[in-house]
Design an enzyme around this catalytic site. Structure first.
Site, PDB file in Angstrom:
ATOM      1  N   ASN A 297     -59.035 -65.733 -55.863  1.00 30.70           N
ATOM      2  CA  ASN A 297     -57.643 -65.290 -55.763  1.00 30.70           C
ATOM      3  C   ASN A 297     -56.791 -66.468 -55.328  1.00 30.70           C
ATOM      4  O   ASN A 297     -57.183 -67.247 -54.461  1.00 30.70           O
ATOM      5  CB  ASN A 297     -57.496 -64.157 -54.742  1.00 30.70           C
ATOM      6  CG  ASN A 297     -56.045 -63.866 -54.389  1.00 30.70           C
ATOM      7  OD1 ASN A 297     -55.459 -64.532 -53.544  1.00 30.70           O
ATOM      8  ND2 ASN A 297     -55.475 -62.889 -55.050  1.00 30.70           N
ATOM      9  N   THR A 323     -55.476 -61.909 -59.484  1.00 34.62           N
ATOM     10  CA  THR A 323     -54.356 -61.698 -58.568  1.00 34.62           C
ATOM     11  C   THR A 323     -54.488 -60.311 -57.969  1.00 34.62           C
ATOM     12  O   THR A 323     -55.051 -59.400 -58.590  1.00 34.62           O
ATOM     13  CB  THR A 323     -52.992 -61.798 -59.269  1.00 34.62           C
ATOM     14  OG1 THR A 323     -52.794 -60.647 -60.108  1.00 34.62           O
ATOM     15  CG2 THR A 323     -52.890 -63.058 -60.103  1.00 34.62           C
ATOM     16  N   GLU A 324     -53.965 -60.147 -56.754  1.00 31.83           N
ATOM     17  CA  GLU A 324     -54.026 -58.843 -56.112  1.00 31.83           C
ATOM     18  C   GLU A 324     -53.260 -57.786 -56.886  1.00 31.83           C
ATOM     19  O   GLU A 324     -53.482 -56.589 -56.712  1.00 31.83           O
ATOM     20  CB  GLU A 324     -53.507 -58.926 -54.670  1.00 31.83           C
ATOM     21  CG  GLU A 324     -52.068 -59.336 -54.524  1.00 31.83           C
ATOM     22  CD  GLU A 324     -51.896 -60.837 -54.363  1.00 31.83           C
ATOM     23  OE1 GLU A 324     -50.992 -61.254 -53.619  1.00 31.83           O
ATOM     24  OE2 GLU A 324     -52.659 -61.612 -54.987  1.00 31.83           O
ATOM     25  N   ALA A 325     -52.346 -58.228 -57.764  1.00 28.54           N
ATOM     26  CA  ALA A 325     -51.573 -57.284 -58.564  1.00 28.54           C
ATOM     27  C   ALA A 325     -52.406 -56.630 -59.658  1.00 28.54           C
ATOM     28  O   ALA A 325     -51.964 -55.646 -60.262  1.00 28.54           O
ATOM     29  CB  ALA A 325     -50.366 -57.985 -59.183  1.00 28.54           C
TER      30      ALA A 325
END
Length: 657
Positions: A297, A323-325
């Site tokens: 990440n 990505t955390e999204a």
């Protein structure tokens, strides 16, 4: 008869009542239901209603200049905000700082997962995320001001372990976003860069008896959307609003990019190359920590450059960036498109990504840092009179198997020059980042040490490592003077033993051959053999063993080198500047045990790193190998010479390490 759920934004926003709990979607500048935010702002400015809303959101959703949730700053509109990020709505953040509204700053992943808890009718969420940070009730419980008194985070003990319990807040209204909708309210997302938490948010509001308002760019006929293309079923949606194109941009900087939406794949070899500046130096150095075949990440700011460096160096196929999204794979986007990815392998919901992160799925993360202190604590959430918020930082930094914090050494006007493979500071930044005590603990160095989590702090001029005794200076850029350029600009003195020089390839505007390093293709070049003295030399200076695969590669190289001599050999290993993940010491000791049993007469090693010596001695002792790890090279050679003399006298010599 089927109900046509398509109405105007004004009609939809008229359904929001005073005191409602409203949640909205969006990530940084992407996937924001701008038309709904704008209509809510207009209604309030014209009528004074609705008032005293509670806003719940995960990541920041705005441009930091008044768009997105930044539109909701008007006095009286909001009473309380529960958010992971305040930085993208600065006027709302300022209202919170001035005690004008109630506010909580919770980890992004926690809020994301709380949507599911709300949808399932559960009272809240148990998580270790946030322990020992400002979210922990012992350190503030995530409250952002003195006006906020209620506890929504509790410290609990379950089977002898500490946990945090996050209380769920029931949702009355959900603003979500998609691409297409049929009259029945079925929503697809074919042109969206991310799916985020729209399904969970809609379900949370619907199951609480609330309403769901979806913003889309077009209406299609009933039956047009295939079942698997529908991401939010019409049973959850009350109203559909068709937005004008300007209010339905993919993000504030891009109207639409089909490569970010996963509709096409584009060539990436011709992507623009980063200029060799401080930001790229940081990204290049951090890229040496990338774990081959690992999941990574990258945070916003300096860490974003790692994706571009990985692409330049041809490393992208050997790692998976996320990505955390919710983006998995591809080349991570930056700027207004941050959170999405070009040529992503897949896009999953945000709450699912945080399930993966929280469970330990990340092999490495690289995140930014605003402040760092003598204990290795990092602050990114509240500093310099600014309420920024933690975003996903706490979830990610606490649960990744290794952490790299990246950023310039000072900030505010820093100017550097890269000349002849060396770094020169032209103008120092106005503000220091390395201070005695951070204003707020977003990352706890002590908690990382407790869990034996490897942590590095990478800047353009030096690299620090977190140890049990504090921050240790382990690398210095060529051209940098430790006293003048490093210690003089810190509020504390780090541990300084024998730092090595940062890899000079980082400071030359040419390919670094990073792939060869990460795949250990040049590992054999670290081995040499003196036939006359029957000594095998292994130079591990600056090498980093990240995974079991690295140990396996080293073992293979050493076995082949020993077998090529046709006899047992003496071995000397240089471990200065060598680093190894804590979880690998036993594997490393097992390798030495094998070599001692089959290939070595005597082996010894040296390093100036006292911590490394202790860790190696402990691991080797557990294997029954004599734990002789020396501090200096001449001591290791002297031991080997003495062993040879004893052997020459016919006396037994224990294999030493």
């Amino acid at each position: 008869m089927k109900k046509n759920k398509v109405i105007s934004a004004e009609e939809a926003l008229a359904l929001v009542r005073d005191g409602d709990v409203v949640t909205t979607t969006g990530f940084v500048q992407s996937c924001i239901p701008e038309a709904l935010h704008a209509a809510l702002e207009v209604r309030f400015m014209e009528t004074g209603a609705p008032r005293d809303l509670t806003l719940i959101m995960t990541a920041g959703a705005g441009d930091s200049k008044g768009l997105g949730t930044g539109r909701l700053h008007h006095e009286g509109l909001l009473r309380r905000v529960i958010a992971a990020n305040f930085g993208r709505m600065p006027k709302v953040a300022e209202a919170a700082r001035q005690n004008k509204i109630l506010g909580y700053n919770l980890p992004q992943g926690v809020i994301s997962q709380l949507y599911r808890a709300c949808a399932a009718g559960q009272p809240g969420l148990f998580s270790k995320v946030g322990l020992k940070t400002y979210v922990d009730p012992r350190h503030g419980g995530g409250r952002v001001n003195t006006l906020t008194e209620d506890d929504i985070v509790k410290l609990v003990e379950v089977e002898g372990e500490e946990w945090l319990f996050y209380k769920a807040t029931k949702i009355d209204v959900a603003f979500i976003r998609g691409t297409s909708a049929d009259p029945s309210g079925n929503i697809s997302v074919e042109k969206e860069a991310l799916t985020l938490d729209c399904l969970a948010q809609a379900m949370a509001a619907r199951n609480n008896g609330g309403i769901v308002i979806a913003q889309v760019e077009r209406i299609v006929d009933d039956g047009f959307l295939l079942p698997k293309d529908v991401r939010i079923p019409g049973i959850l949606v009350d109203c559909v609003v068709v937005a004008e194109p300007e209010l339905h941009r993919m993000n504030y900087g891009v109207q639409h990019d089909p490569a970010l939406a996963g509709q096409i794949r584009v060539p990436v070899k011709g992507m623009r190359k980063m200029p060799l500046d401080a930001r790229k130096i940081i990204a290049r150095r951090a890229a040496f920590e990338l774990p081959p075949n690992g999941v990574v990440n990258l945070g916003v700011g300096a860490p974003e450059g790692i994706s571009a460096v990985a692409n330049e160096e041809g490393v992208t196929p050997y790692i998976t960036l996320t990505t955390e999204a919710g983006a998995v794979g591809g080349v991570l986007a930056s700027g207004s498109s941050f959170g999405s990815a070009t040529n992503a392998d897949c896009i999953i919901d945000q709450n699912q990504m945080f399930d993966f992160y929280d469970g330990g799925g990340l092999d490495m993360t690289c995140l930014g840092m605003a402040e760092c202190d003598v204990h290795g604590n990092v602050n990114t959430s509240s500093f310099g009179g600014r309420l920024n918020g933690c975003g996903g930082f706490i979830n990610i930094s606490q649960n990744a198997r290794s952490v790299v914090f990246a950023g310039t050494f000072t900030v505010g006007g820093l100017s550097v020059a890269i000349e002849d493979g060396a770094l020169r500071i032209l103008k120092e930044g106005a503000s220091r980042k390395f201070i005695q005590a951070v204003e707020q603990v977003t990352f706890s160095g002590a908690y990382a040490q407790e869990r034996e989590q490897p942590v590095l702090y990478v800047t353009e001029r030096c690299v620090f490592q977190l140890t049990a005794a504090g921050l240790e200076l382990i690398e210095v850029a060529p051209g940098i003077d430790i006293e003048r350029d490093i210690l003089a600009h810190m509020d504390f003195k780090p541990i300084v033993n024998a730092p090595i020089t940062m890899d000079r390839r980082i400071f030359v505007d040419e390919p670094m051959e990073l792939l060869s390093d990460l795949l250990n293709l040049n590992l054999c070049e670290r081995v040499s053999y003196d036939e006359g003295r029957n000594i095998l030399f292994l130079n591990l200076e600056g090498w980093h063993a990240r995974t079991k695969g690295d140990i396996a590669d080293l073992r293979k190289v050493l076995v082949e080198a020993c077998e090529a001599t046709g006899r047992r050999v003496n071995s000397i290993v240089n471990h200065d500047g060598f680093r190894m993940s804590d979880s690998l010491y036993d594997d490393y000791a097992e390798m030495i045990e094998h070599l001692c049993a089959h290939h070595y007469l005597t082996t010894t090693r040296y390093t100036t790193n006292a911590f490394l010596r202790v860790k190696m001695q402990e691991a080797l002792s557990r294997r029954g190998i004599a734990p002789h790890v020396f501090e200096r090279r001449d001591e290791a050679h002297a031991f080997l010479d003495a062993a040879e003399r004893e052997r020459g006298k016919g006396r037994p010599v224990a294999s030493a390490a």
